[in-house]
Write a protein that holds these residues in place. Structure first.
Motif, PDB file in Angstrom:
ATOM      1  N   LYS A 128       0.896  -1.144   0.017  1.00  0.00           N
ATOM      2  CA  LYS A 128       0.036   0.246  -0.076  1.00  0.00           C
ATOM      3  C   LYS A 128       0.896   1.131   0.162  1.00  0.00           C
ATOM      4  O   LYS A 128       0.427   2.200  -0.794  1.00  0.00           O
ATOM      5  CB  LYS A 128      -1.005   0.034   1.194  1.00  0.00           C
ATOM      6  CG  LYS A 128      -1.926  -1.239   1.264  1.00  0.00           C
ATOM      7  CD  LYS A 128      -2.675  -1.171   2.315  1.00  0.00           C
ATOM      8  CE  LYS A 128      -3.817  -2.266   2.557  1.00  0.00           C
ATOM      9  NZ  LYS A 128      -4.632  -2.207   3.636  1.00  0.00           N
ATOM     10  N   GLU A 129       1.790   1.162   0.668  1.00  0.00           N
ATOM     11  CA  GLU A 129       2.930   2.483   0.760  1.00  0.00           C
ATOM     12  C   GLU A 129       3.408   2.504  -0.723  1.00  0.00           C
ATOM     13  O   GLU A 129       3.714   3.872  -1.159  1.00  0.00           O
ATOM     14  CB  GLU A 129       4.022   1.957   1.734  1.00  0.00           C
ATOM     15  CG  GLU A 129       3.414   2.185   3.266  1.00  0.00           C
ATOM     16  CD  GLU A 129       4.508   1.848   4.015  1.00  0.00           C
ATOM     17  OE1 GLU A 129       5.817   1.936   3.788  1.00  0.00           O
ATOM     18  OE2 GLU A 129       4.362   1.863   5.507  1.00  0.00           O
ATOM     19  N   LEU A 152       0.959   4.397  -2.861  1.00  0.00           N
ATOM     20  CA  LEU A 152       0.802   5.582  -2.506  1.00  0.00           C
ATOM     21  C   LEU A 152       2.033   6.606  -3.072  1.00  0.00           C
ATOM     22  O   LEU A 152       1.770   7.604  -3.303  1.00  0.00           O
ATOM     23  CB  LEU A 152       0.451   5.973  -1.009  1.00  0.00           C
ATOM     24  CG  LEU A 152      -0.861   5.345  -0.593  1.00  0.00           C
ATOM     25  CD1 LEU A 152      -0.886   5.631   0.956  1.00  0.00           C
ATOM     26  CD2 LEU A 152      -2.066   5.960  -1.210  1.00  0.00           C
ATOM     27  N   ARG A 209      -6.640   7.568  -5.591  1.00  0.00           N
ATOM     28  CA  ARG A 209      -5.942   7.763  -4.207  1.00  0.00           C
ATOM     29  C   ARG A 209      -7.027   7.755  -3.382  1.00  0.00           C
ATOM     30  O   ARG A 209      -7.149   6.902  -2.502  1.00  0.00           O
ATOM     31  CB  ARG A 209      -5.153   9.029  -3.942  1.00  0.00           C
ATOM     32  CG  ARG A 209      -4.476   8.775  -2.687  1.00  0.00           C
ATOM     33  CD  ARG A 209      -3.641   9.953  -2.379  1.00  0.00           C
ATOM     34  NE  ARG A 209      -2.951  10.035  -1.165  1.00  0.00           N
ATOM     35  CZ  ARG A 209      -1.743   9.756  -1.118  1.00  0.00           C
ATOM     36  NH1 ARG A 209      -0.996   9.489  -2.102  1.00  0.00           N
ATOM     37  NH2 ARG A 209      -1.074   9.703   0.106  1.00  0.00           N
ATOM     38  N   ILE A 210      -8.186   8.451  -3.691  1.00  0.00           N
ATOM     39  CA  ILE A 210      -9.222   8.515  -2.651  1.00  0.00           C
ATOM     40  C   ILE A 210     -10.014   7.154  -2.831  1.00  0.00           C
ATOM     41  O   ILE A 210     -10.540   6.710  -1.528  1.00  0.00           O
ATOM     42  CB  ILE A 210     -10.274   9.691  -3.238  1.00  0.00           C
ATOM     43  CG1 ILE A 210      -9.495  11.071  -2.866  1.00  0.00           C
ATOM     44  CG2 ILE A 210     -11.560   9.680  -2.335  1.00  0.00           C
ATOM     45  CD1 ILE A 210     -10.510  12.287  -3.235  1.00  0.00           C
ATOM     46  N   LEU A 233      -8.928   4.140  -3.319  1.00  0.00           N
ATOM     47  CA  LEU A 233      -8.027   3.319  -3.075  1.00  0.00           C
ATOM     48  C   LEU A 233      -8.266   3.241  -1.409  1.00  0.00           C
ATOM     49  O   LEU A 233      -8.323   2.122  -0.650  1.00  0.00           O
ATOM     50  CB  LEU A 233      -6.583   3.500  -3.387  1.00  0.00           C
ATOM     51  CG  LEU A 233      -6.270   3.010  -4.853  1.00  0.00           C
ATOM     52  CD1 LEU A 233      -4.835   3.166  -5.310  1.00  0.00           C
ATOM     53  CD2 LEU A 233      -6.735   1.164  -4.852  1.00  0.00           C
ATOM     54  N   GLU A 234      -7.966   4.434  -0.833  1.00  0.00           N
ATOM     55  CA  GLU A 234      -8.070   4.539   0.630  1.00  0.00           C
ATOM     56  C   GLU A 234      -9.327   4.126   1.167  1.00  0.00           C
ATOM     57  O   GLU A 234      -9.407   3.545   2.237  1.00  0.00           O
ATOM     58  CB  GLU A 234      -7.807   6.071   0.947  1.00  0.00           C
ATOM     59  CG  GLU A 234      -6.436   6.355   0.845  1.00  0.00           C
ATOM     60  CD  GLU A 234      -6.033   7.944   1.104  1.00  0.00           C
ATOM     61  OE1 GLU A 234      -7.095   8.625   1.236  1.00  0.00           O
ATOM     62  OE2 GLU A 234      -4.867   8.281   1.165  1.00  0.00           O
ATOM     63  N   GLN A 235     -10.361   4.239   0.466  1.00  0.00           N
ATOM     64  CA  GLN A 235     -12.047   4.045   0.784  1.00  0.00           C
ATOM     65  C   GLN A 235     -11.898   2.375   0.761  1.00  0.00           C
ATOM     66  O   GLN A 235     -12.477   1.754   1.460  1.00  0.00           O
ATOM     67  CB  GLN A 235     -12.838   4.548  -0.286  1.00  0.00           C
ATOM     68  CG  GLN A 235     -14.223   3.824   0.163  1.00  0.00           C
ATOM     69  CD  GLN A 235     -15.324   4.875  -0.977  1.00  0.00           C
ATOM     70  OE1 GLN A 235     -15.151   5.778  -1.238  1.00  0.00           O
ATOM     71  NE2 GLN A 235     -16.667   4.284  -0.839  1.00  0.00           N
ATOM     72  N   TRP A 243      -9.446   0.299   1.042  1.00  0.00           N
ATOM     73  CA  TRP A 243      -8.640  -0.364   2.026  1.00  0.00           C
ATOM     74  C   TRP A 243      -9.415  -0.242   3.590  1.00  0.00           C
ATOM     75  O   TRP A 243      -9.144  -0.992   4.328  1.00  0.00           O
ATOM     76  CB  TRP A 243      -7.286   0.360   2.347  1.00  0.00           C
ATOM     77  CG  TRP A 243      -6.472   0.131   1.015  1.00  0.00           C
ATOM     78  CD1 TRP A 243      -6.471  -1.006   0.053  1.00  0.00           C
ATOM     79  CD2 TRP A 243      -5.475   1.039   0.684  1.00  0.00           C
ATOM     80  NE1 TRP A 243      -5.536  -0.783  -0.697  1.00  0.00           N
ATOM     81  CE2 TRP A 243      -4.830   0.169  -0.376  1.00  0.00           C
ATOM     82  CE3 TRP A 243      -4.876   2.211   0.792  1.00  0.00           C
ATOM     83  CZ2 TRP A 243      -3.801   0.878  -1.230  1.00  0.00           C
ATOM     84  CZ3 TRP A 243      -3.828   2.730   0.340  1.00  0.00           C
ATOM     85  CH2 TRP A 243      -3.374   2.137  -0.878  1.00  0.00           C
ATOM     86  N   LYS A 244     -10.309   0.858   3.544  1.00  0.00           N
ATOM     87  CA  LYS A 244     -10.973   1.016   4.839  1.00  0.00           C
ATOM     88  C   LYS A 244     -12.175  -0.044   5.033  1.00  0.00           C
ATOM     89  O   LYS A 244     -12.788  -0.422   6.083  1.00  0.00           O
ATOM     90  CB  LYS A 244     -11.473   2.474   5.122  1.00  0.00           C
ATOM     91  CG  LYS A 244     -10.258   3.226   5.338  1.00  0.00           C
ATOM     92  CD  LYS A 244     -10.751   4.743   5.467  1.00  0.00           C
ATOM     93  CE  LYS A 244      -9.606   5.750   5.817  1.00  0.00           C
ATOM     94  NZ  LYS A 244     -10.144   6.914   5.969  1.00  0.00           N
TER      95      LYS A 244
END
Length: 464
Positions: A411-412, A415, A434-435, A437-439, A441-442
């Motif tokens: 994941k790092e 990003l 990016r938004i 992917l972060e969603q 992952w959560k």
């Protein structure tokens, strides 16, 4: 001198008739509103009698008495094929040529931009300038949004006006296709974060023009290299969008056999499998999945054929005397562009295999088959030379690998690469990825499959 609000000034303004053509407005004389050209313009030999609501800046006789302001300089340049362009248009064309157009492909020596076509076609010039101004506004924050919206709407009005003509020649349709494709990429790359983004509408409009030209293959083979490059990118973004939205592509899978090296957005290095072959296999998998959803019996032989076709390929050096080239040659296998292009091919191959396992076979994303291709895909992207443009076009493989990544280091890495790509492109589509992917992952678990991961994908965002 009389003030602008004096009775004398008001009487002088009443000499013009409401809706007058622009030459009569400039001369402050009475216009008879005759279409397509008024009597005064015919008598004086004026060729640009126009009743447009907005004065088009590319007219041969622009307004001579517009007050100068610090924000807008209207001096005229004739450096582009001896055609008159206002300073703001020349600046937009230069920005498009130098900053935007190189981002459309990974080719080391890109195809020339559509500037010559823009000087012959008003819709293309408007679309080109709007694209440049909107992208520049993201960095400079100097243009008011309502001004940009008005210019975009006026560009659409011009395009629709020409499409509404009873008889439109193929050359005019091709020019309109280029204009619509520029607006399509503008919405999908730059304006995709806006609530009123109209990427699907422009995609439907471009598809309709392509159908009017005889279909994708006819339109592609009958176009110049610049239009072919835009069509190859249109087909690519439609494919990646179809995979994430779980739908059929707009065009037949056979179109990828028609893609010619040198007329596409990707570099064509030496290798066993070109990117066109990889994308063609991915298109066939998309069609296969939709067939299975509609009741077709699954076929293990097809699955195995897809898996074999997407196995990552590595080129081998030829040591024959005839094939030897001097060090530093354009075709040197170890050239940075060539090596990065081969890495791009492999990253798409790994992304295709992830789609095969996750979407078609519905294997959960924590399975070792998927995770090994996530790791290999990210390694391919990391191996691309950052001095080349190739990494900018690896957003889709990065998106796919990132959505299926479950480890912190993976994941790092995703990003970090997104930050590099955004710094190069300055496209809002990268921020949207990016938004998302972060969603993902959560909200998703390790047992999620392709459909679970991309169920909330933004329909206006283009990735390639």
């Amino acid at each position: 001198m009389s003030s602008p609000f004096s009775p004398t000034s008001n009487l002088r303004r009443k000499r013009t008739v409401e809706g007058s053509c622009w030459p009569c407005k400039q001369r402050r004389v009475k216009c008879d509103l005759r279409q397509p050209s008024c009597h005064r313009c015919i008598a004086s030999g004026t060729e640009d009698c126009s009743y447009d609501k907005l004065l088009l800046r590319w007219k041969k006789r622009p307004s001579k008495r517009v007050p100068e302001t610090p924000q807008q300089n209207i001096s005229v340049h004739r450096s582009l094929d001896d055609m008159s362009l206002a300073t703001n248009e020349k600046r937009a064309v230069d920005y498009f040529k130098g900053r935007l157009w190189p981002l459309f492909s990974t080719v080391h020596e890109p195809i020339p931009p559509p500037v010559a076509l823009a000087l012959r076609s008003q819709p293309v010039l408007q679309a080109l300038c709007v694209f440049a101004e909107e992208h520049r506004a993201l960095q400079e924050k100097g243009q008011a949004q309502h001004t940009l919206d008005n210019r975009r709407l006026h560009c659409l009005t011009v395009i629709r006006g020409e499409l509404g003509l009873e008889q439109t020649e193929a050359a005019s349709l091709t020019a309109l296709l280029v204009a619509v494709l520029l607006l399509y990429f503008l919405e999908g790359y730059v304006n995709c974060a806006n609530d009123d983004a109209s990427t699907p509408c422009h995609a439907s409009g471009a598809s309709a023009i392509i159908d009017a030209l005889g279909g994708f293959e006819v339109a592609y083979l009958s176009s110049d290299r610049m239009t072919r490059m835009l069509l190859s990118e249109f087909a690519s973004t439609d494919l990646t969008e179809a995979m994430m939205q779980d739908r059929r592509t707009r065009f037949p899978t056979a179109i990828w056999n028609s893609m010619e090296p040198g007329s596409v957005w990707w570099e064509s290095p030496l290798g066993n499998k070109s990117l066109a072959t990889v994308l063609g296999t991915m298109a066939e998998m998309t069609a296969y999945r939709q067939d299975v959803k509609e009741g077709t019996e699954p076929c293990n032989n097809m699955i195995q054929a897809f898996e074999r076709a997407l196995q990552p390929s590595y080129s081998m050096l030829e040591h024959s005397a005839e094939d030897k080239k001097p060090l530093g040659s354009k075709c040197d296998l170890f050239d940075a562009v060539t090596a990065s292009s081969l890495s791009l091919n492999r990253s798409f191959q790994h992304a295709g295999l992830i789609y095969l396992y996750s979407a078609i076979l519905q294997i959960p994303n924590h399975h070792f088959l998927i995770q090994q291709h996530v790791h290999a895909c990210l390694e391919s992207i990391q191996g691309m030379d950052t001095k080349t443009k190739v990494q900018n076009c690896a957003l889709f493989p990065l998106y796919v690998a990132g959505a299926h990544a479950i480890s912190g280091p993976h994941k790092e890495t995703v990003l970090e690469k997104l930050d590099v790509i955004y710094k190069n492109l300055r496209f809002e589509s990268v921020s949207c990825v990016r938004i998302m992917l972060e969603q993902i992952w959560k909200t998703t678990s390790h047992t999620s499959t392709w459909i679970d991961l991309f169920k909330d994908v933004l329909p206006c965002t283009l990735v390639i």
